[in-house]
Design an enzyme around this catalytic site. Structure first.
Site, PDB file in Angstrom:
ATOM      1  N   ASP A  29       0.942  -1.192  -0.036  1.00  0.00           N
ATOM      2  CA  ASP A  29      -0.105  -0.133   0.034  1.00  0.00           C
ATOM      3  C   ASP A  29       0.876   1.228  -0.162  1.00  0.00           C
ATOM      4  OD1 ASP A  29      -3.306   0.381   0.963  1.00  0.00           O
ATOM      5  OD2 ASP A  29      -1.858   2.103   1.139  1.00  0.00           O
ATOM      6  N   GLU A  94     -12.269   2.805  -1.354  1.00  0.00           N
ATOM      7  CA  GLU A  94     -11.807   4.317  -2.100  1.00  0.00           C
ATOM      8  C   GLU A  94     -11.460   3.926  -3.482  1.00  0.00           C
ATOM      9  OE1 GLU A  94      -8.495   5.620   0.176  1.00  0.00           O
ATOM     10  OE2 GLU A  94      -9.904   7.041   1.340  1.00  0.00           O
ATOM     11  N   VAL A  95     -10.971   2.664  -3.629  1.00  0.00           N
ATOM     12  CA  VAL A  95     -10.533   2.140  -5.261  1.00  0.00           C
ATOM     13  C   VAL A  95     -11.648   1.285  -5.677  1.00  0.00           C
ATOM     14  CG1 VAL A  95      -8.791   1.180  -6.490  1.00  0.00           C
ATOM     15  CG2 VAL A  95      -8.318   2.799  -4.536  1.00  0.00           C
ATOM     16  N   HIS A  99     -10.231  -5.497  -3.314  1.00  0.00           N
ATOM     17  CA  HIS A  99      -8.977  -5.842  -2.815  1.00  0.00           C
ATOM     18  C   HIS A  99      -8.814  -6.112  -1.276  1.00  0.00           C
ATOM     19  CE1 HIS A  99      -9.766  -1.415  -2.682  1.00  0.00           C
ATOM     20  NE2 HIS A  99      -9.044  -1.406  -1.467  1.00  0.00           N
TER      21      HIS A  99
HETATM   22  P1  AMP Z   1      -9.852   1.201   0.241  1.00  0.00           P
HETATM   23  O1  AMP Z   1     -10.186   2.363   0.902  1.00  0.00           O
HETATM   24  O2  AMP Z   1     -10.233   0.038   0.951  1.00  0.00           O
HETATM   25  O3  AMP Z   1     -10.431   1.242  -1.176  1.00  0.00           O
HETATM   26  O4  AMP Z   1      -8.361   1.267  -0.033  1.00  0.00           O
HETATM   27  C1  AMP Z   1      -7.646   1.646  -1.000  1.00  0.00           C
HETATM   28  C2  AMP Z   1      -5.969   1.620  -0.541  1.00  0.00           C
HETATM   29  O5  AMP Z   1      -5.378   1.883  -1.753  1.00  0.00           O
HETATM   30  C3  AMP Z   1      -5.636   2.636   0.255  1.00  0.00           C
HETATM   31  O6  AMP Z   1      -5.138   2.176   1.514  1.00  0.00           O
HETATM   32  C4  AMP Z   1      -4.539   3.392  -0.507  1.00  0.00           C
HETATM   33  O7  AMP Z   1      -3.503   3.933   0.397  1.00  0.00           O
HETATM   34  C5  AMP Z   1      -4.063   2.415  -1.508  1.00  0.00           C
HETATM   35  N1  AMP Z   1      -3.406   3.108  -2.719  1.00  0.00           N
HETATM   36  C6  AMP Z   1      -4.287   4.057  -3.641  1.00  0.00           C
HETATM   37  N2  AMP Z   1      -3.437   4.157  -4.606  1.00  0.00           N
HETATM   38  C7  AMP Z   1      -2.362   3.295  -4.549  1.00  0.00           C
HETATM   39  C8  AMP Z   1      -1.366   2.810  -5.416  1.00  0.00           C
HETATM   40  N3  AMP Z   1      -0.818   3.669  -6.738  1.00  0.00           N
HETATM   41  N4  AMP Z   1      -0.606   1.937  -4.967  1.00  0.00           N
HETATM   42  C9  AMP Z   1      -0.655   1.488  -3.805  1.00  0.00           C
HETATM   43  N5  AMP Z   1      -1.564   1.606  -2.957  1.00  0.00           N
HETATM   44  C10 AMP Z   1      -2.473   2.463  -3.277  1.00  0.00           C
END
Ligand code: AMP
Length: 117
Positions: A29, A94-95, A99
């Site tokens: 992360d 967020e993504v 995951h």
């Molecule tokens: P979530 O809130 O469960 O969707 O978590 C998304 C995670 O993706 C967060 O912990 C971010 O820090 C991580 N994240 C976002 N962009 C990247 C990236 N380019 N490389 C690695 N981790 C990322």
């Protein structure tokens, strides 16, 4: 449009990849919340747990097997760790690419802060 995680898996943007097989990829992360904080991601882009189907059973199972292997690789298996999958707005996802967060390397405390129910 491909998710940011699909771009990491495809090698289009940088990622600190720690594990890869035919179904899942795992990378560190970018904003770690624990000494070990790794994201385990299906190679196939599934937006959220709400979009998972029976056809995804193998990849979902593989995510746990990958978590087990990576935890051992990271030296955190014996002390334990936490696996988290966020979904949707209230889950603070967020993504939009399913995951699993693998977090460990210190005592993580209670699962949720008990500020309110
Ligand atoms: P979530 O809130 O469960 O969707 O978590 C998304 C995670 O993706 C967060 O912990 C971010 O820090 C991580 N994240 C976002 N962009 C990247 C990236 N380019 N490389 C690695 N981790 C990322």
């Amino acid at each position: 449009m491909a998710s940011i995680f699909s771009k990491i898996i495809a090698g289009e943007i940088p990622g600190d990849i720690v594990y890869r097989d035919d179904l899942v990829t795992a990378f560190r992360d970018i904003n770690p919340q624990a000494p070990t904080h790794i994201l385990i991601v299906p190679n196939k882009e599934i937006p959220s747990v709400n979009d998972v189907t029976a056809a995804d059973e193998a990849v979902l199972g593989r995510m746990f097997l990958a978590a087990q292997q990576i935890a051992a690789q990271e030296g955190i298996a014996d002390n334990g760790y936490r696996l988290i999958v966020n979904c949707g707005q209230h889950g603070h996802q967020e993504v939009l690419h399913v995951h699993m967060h693998l977090m460990g390397g210190r005592p993580l405390g209670p699962m949720l802060y008990r500020t309110s129910r």
